[in-house]
Design a protein around this motif. Structure first.
Motif, PDB file in Angstrom:
ATOM      1  N   SER A 149       0.844  -1.202   0.000  1.00  0.00           N
ATOM      2  CA  SER A 149       0.000   0.000   0.000  1.00  0.00           C
ATOM      3  C   SER A 149       0.881   1.256   0.000  1.00  0.00           C
ATOM      4  CB  SER A 149      -0.934   0.001   1.212  1.00  0.00           C
ATOM      5  OG  SER A 149      -0.201  -0.160   2.405  1.00  0.00           O
ATOM      6  N   PRO A 150       1.430   1.578  -1.158  1.00  0.00           N
ATOM      7  CA  PRO A 150       2.288   2.769  -1.244  1.00  0.00           C
ATOM      8  C   PRO A 150       1.526   4.035  -0.844  1.00  0.00           C
ATOM      9  CG  PRO A 150       2.335   1.512  -3.304  1.00  0.00           C
ATOM     10  CD  PRO A 150       1.285   0.900  -2.436  1.00  0.00           C
ATOM     11  N   ASN A 151       2.216   4.909  -0.137  1.00  0.00           N
ATOM     12  CA  ASN A 151       1.584   6.123   0.351  1.00  0.00           C
ATOM     13  C   ASN A 151       2.627   7.243   0.270  1.00  0.00           C
ATOM     14  OD1 ASN A 151       0.658   8.241   1.983  1.00  0.00           O
ATOM     15  ND2 ASN A 151      -0.502   6.851   3.299  1.00  0.00           N
ATOM     16  N   ALA A 152       2.418   8.175  -0.642  1.00  0.00           N
ATOM     17  CA  ALA A 152       3.396   9.251  -0.855  1.00  0.00           C
ATOM     18  C   ALA A 152       3.567  10.116   0.389  1.00  0.00           C
ATOM     19  CB  ALA A 152       2.980  10.106  -2.045  1.00  0.00           C
ATOM     20  N   ALA A 153       2.493  10.405   1.073  1.00  0.00           N
ATOM     21  CA  ALA A 153       2.579  11.248   2.276  1.00  0.00           C
ATOM     22  C   ALA A 153       3.383  10.542   3.367  1.00  0.00           C
ATOM     23  CB  ALA A 153       1.191  11.601   2.783  1.00  0.00           C
ATOM     24  N   ALA A 154       3.145   9.248   3.553  1.00  0.00           N
ATOM     25  CA  ALA A 154       3.883   8.491   4.568  1.00  0.00           C
ATOM     26  C   ALA A 154       5.359   8.398   4.205  1.00  0.00           C
ATOM     27  CB  ALA A 154       3.287   7.097   4.728  1.00  0.00           C
ATOM     28  N   SER A 155       5.632   8.216   2.929  1.00  0.00           N
ATOM     29  CA  SER A 155       7.018   8.161   2.473  1.00  0.00           C
ATOM     30  C   SER A 155       7.730   9.494   2.703  1.00  0.00           C
ATOM     31  CB  SER A 155       7.062   7.792   0.987  1.00  0.00           C
ATOM     32  OG  SER A 155       8.388   7.820   0.519  1.00  0.00           O
ATOM     33  N   THR A 156       7.052  10.587   2.385  1.00  0.00           N
ATOM     34  CA  THR A 156       7.625  11.927   2.585  1.00  0.00           C
ATOM     35  C   THR A 156       7.875  12.183   4.065  1.00  0.00           C
ATOM     36  OG1 THR A 156       6.524  12.749   0.610  1.00  0.00           O
ATOM     37  CG2 THR A 156       7.241  14.392   2.207  1.00  0.00           C
ATOM     38  N   ARG A 157       6.929  11.823   4.906  1.00  0.00           N
ATOM     39  CA  ARG A 157       7.070  12.004   6.356  1.00  0.00           C
ATOM     40  C   ARG A 157       8.281  11.221   6.869  1.00  0.00           C
ATOM     41  NH1 ARG A 157       2.119  11.541   7.622  1.00  0.00           N
ATOM     42  NH2 ARG A 157       2.041   9.272   7.559  1.00  0.00           N
ATOM     43  N   PHE A 158       8.401   9.978   6.420  1.00  0.00           N
ATOM     44  CA  PHE A 158       9.515   9.136   6.844  1.00  0.00           C
ATOM     45  C   PHE A 158      10.855   9.715   6.377  1.00  0.00           C
ATOM     46  CE2 PHE A 158      12.245   5.335   5.933  1.00  0.00           C
ATOM     47  CZ  PHE A 158      12.511   5.019   7.252  1.00  0.00           C
ATOM     48  N   GLN A 159      10.937  10.106   5.117  1.00  0.00           N
ATOM     49  CA  GLN A 159      12.185  10.663   4.579  1.00  0.00           C
ATOM     50  C   GLN A 159      12.564  11.969   5.282  1.00  0.00           C
ATOM     51  OE1 GLN A 159      14.273   9.104   2.577  1.00  0.00           O
ATOM     52  NE2 GLN A 159      12.844   7.395   2.490  1.00  0.00           N
ATOM     53  N   SER A 160      11.568  12.771   5.593  1.00  0.00           N
ATOM     54  CA  SER A 160      11.816  14.030   6.297  1.00  0.00           C
ATOM     55  C   SER A 160      12.388  13.771   7.694  1.00  0.00           C
ATOM     56  CB  SER A 160      10.516  14.821   6.402  1.00  0.00           C
ATOM     57  OG  SER A 160      10.692  15.968   7.190  1.00  0.00           O
ATOM     58  N   ARG A 161      11.837  12.793   8.376  1.00  0.00           N
ATOM     59  CA  ARG A 161      12.318  12.480   9.726  1.00  0.00           C
ATOM     60  C   ARG A 161      13.710  11.860   9.688  1.00  0.00           C
ATOM     61  NH1 ARG A 161       6.353  10.894  12.028  1.00  0.00           N
ATOM     62  NH2 ARG A 161       5.662  13.055  12.001  1.00  0.00           N
ATOM     63  N   LEU A 162      13.999  11.096   8.646  1.00  0.00           N
ATOM     64  CA  LEU A 162      15.358  10.565   8.479  1.00  0.00           C
ATOM     65  C   LEU A 162      16.358  11.704   8.301  1.00  0.00           C
ATOM     66  CD1 LEU A 162      14.921   7.511   6.065  1.00  0.00           C
ATOM     67  CD2 LEU A 162      15.669   7.447   8.448  1.00  0.00           C
ATOM     68  N   LYS A 163      15.993  12.675   7.496  1.00  0.00           N
ATOM     69  CA  LYS A 163      16.871  13.833   7.272  1.00  0.00           C
ATOM     70  C   LYS A 163      17.089  14.602   8.568  1.00  0.00           C
ATOM     71  CE  LYS A 163      15.799  14.461   2.416  1.00  0.00           C
ATOM     72  NZ  LYS A 163      15.142  15.292   1.408  1.00  0.00           N
ATOM     73  N   ASN A 164      16.048  14.731   9.367  1.00  0.00           N
ATOM     74  CA  ASN A 164      16.182  15.430  10.646  1.00  0.00           C
ATOM     75  C   ASN A 164      17.188  14.730  11.558  1.00  0.00           C
ATOM     76  OD1 ASN A 164      14.319  17.357   9.911  1.00  0.00           O
ATOM     77  ND2 ASN A 164      12.612  16.382  10.978  1.00  0.00           N
ATOM     78  N   VAL A 165      17.147  13.413  11.584  1.00  0.00           N
ATOM     79  CA  VAL A 165      18.078  12.655  12.418  1.00  0.00           C
ATOM     80  C   VAL A 165      19.519  12.873  11.940  1.00  0.00           C
ATOM     81  CG1 VAL A 165      18.827  10.314  13.040  1.00  0.00           C
ATOM     82  CG2 VAL A 165      16.417  10.946  13.214  1.00  0.00           C
ATOM     83  N   MET A 166      19.726  12.852  10.642  1.00  0.00           N
ATOM     84  CA  MET A 166      21.086  13.056  10.128  1.00  0.00           C
ATOM     85  C   MET A 166      21.542  14.498  10.357  1.00  0.00           C
ATOM     86  SD  MET A 166      21.887  10.095   9.570  1.00  0.00           S
ATOM     87  CE  MET A 166      23.524  10.204   8.898  1.00  0.00           C
ATOM     88  N   HIS A 167      20.616  15.441  10.318  1.00  0.00           N
ATOM     89  CA  HIS A 167      20.961  16.831  10.630  1.00  0.00           C
ATOM     90  C   HIS A 167      21.397  16.954  12.094  1.00  0.00           C
ATOM     91  CE1 HIS A 167      20.919  21.174  10.665  1.00  0.00           C
ATOM     92  NE2 HIS A 167      20.124  21.128  11.723  1.00  0.00           N
ATOM     93  N   LEU A 168      20.697  16.292  12.984  1.00  0.00           N
ATOM     94  CA  LEU A 168      21.082  16.301  14.402  1.00  0.00           C
ATOM     95  C   LEU A 168      22.479  15.718  14.580  1.00  0.00           C
ATOM     96  CD1 LEU A 168      17.779  15.171  16.125  1.00  0.00           C
ATOM     97  CD2 LEU A 168      18.848  17.429  16.239  1.00  0.00           C
ATOM     98  N   ARG A 169      22.783  14.705  13.818  1.00  0.00           N
ATOM     99  CA  ARG A 169      24.104  14.068  13.898  1.00  0.00           C
ATOM    100  C   ARG A 169      25.200  15.065  13.506  1.00  0.00           C
ATOM    101  NH1 ARG A 169      27.349  10.492  10.747  1.00  0.00           N
ATOM    102  NH2 ARG A 169      28.348   9.000  12.130  1.00  0.00           N
ATOM    103  N   LYS A 170      24.973  15.826  12.443  1.00  0.00           N
ATOM    104  CA  LYS A 170      25.939  16.841  12.016  1.00  0.00           C
ATOM    105  C   LYS A 170      26.047  17.958  13.049  1.00  0.00           C
ATOM    106  CE  LYS A 170      25.320  16.135   7.079  1.00  0.00           C
ATOM    107  NZ  LYS A 170      24.791  16.711   5.832  1.00  0.00           N
ATOM    108  N   THR A 171      24.920  18.355  13.598  1.00  0.00           N
ATOM    109  CA  THR A 171      24.902  19.422  14.595  1.00  0.00           C
ATOM    110  C   THR A 171      25.697  19.029  15.837  1.00  0.00           C
ATOM    111  OG1 THR A 171      22.743  20.141  13.797  1.00  0.00           O
ATOM    112  CG2 THR A 171      23.382  20.888  15.986  1.00  0.00           C
TER     113      THR A 171
END
Length: 180
Positions: free
Chosen positions: A69-91
């Protein structure tokens, strides 16, 4: 005459230069100030509860099934949260570089180890979330061959184990600094 003048100037200015350039002079960091700064550099960016909220949010976002059940909104939410975690790592790395000048050498080492454990935790969280999101639909699909299902489960278990040990190391490091 010139030699006496040079000796006079040296006698006058050498003590002044020694005050400004001696490592134990005005620029030295007291142990108490260093401990206070260490605690602040660990707790000020985010408290442990905030990291836990980010972790929960990411792992919750990873629970969508992009195969059946592909879901573009769920995929975007997940990818956004992954990016946030990697940003915290750099910070975290930048925080260490900025704060180390306010710490004693011993506290610098403690902050360096803490930063390393935080970065490892965030990386392991990222890796576990990606593995979870990719493998759970395969594991839960009844049409998946047992070898493929077992491989996916093994991969997921390894990622979870790495995540758990990294999180434990980070929590221990965090608590040891905050509870000093």
């Amino acid at each position: 005459m010139r030699k006496k003048w040079v000796l006079f100037v040296l006698a006058l200015f050498v003590p002044i230069f020694a005050i400004f350039f001696n490592s134990t002079s005005v620029h030295a960091v007291s142990t108490e100030d260093s401990k206070t700064e260490l605690k602040a550099s660990v707790t000020t960016p985010m408290a442990m509860e905030n990291y836990q909220n980010i972790e929960n949010s990411l792992l919750s976002a990873a629970q969508y099934n992009d195969i059946t059940s592909p879901n573009a909104a769920a995929s975007t939410r997940f990818q956004s949260r992954l990016k946030n975690v990697m940003h915290l790592r750099k910070t975290a790395k930048k925080t260490y570089k900025h704060e180390k000048k306010f710490l004693t050498s011993g506290d610098r080492l403690i902050l360096k180890n803490y930063t390393s454990s935080l970065r490892n935790y965030l990386y392991a969280l990222h890796d576990y979330a990606v593995t979870y999101q990719e493998d759970m639909p395969v594991i839960n699909d009844q049409n998946t061959e047992s070898d493929t299902r077992n491989d996916a489960q093994t991969e997921l278990n390894e990622a979870k184990s790495t995540f758990d040990s990294s999180k434990t190391a980070w929590v221990n490091s965090y608590n040891s600094i905050v509870n000093q």
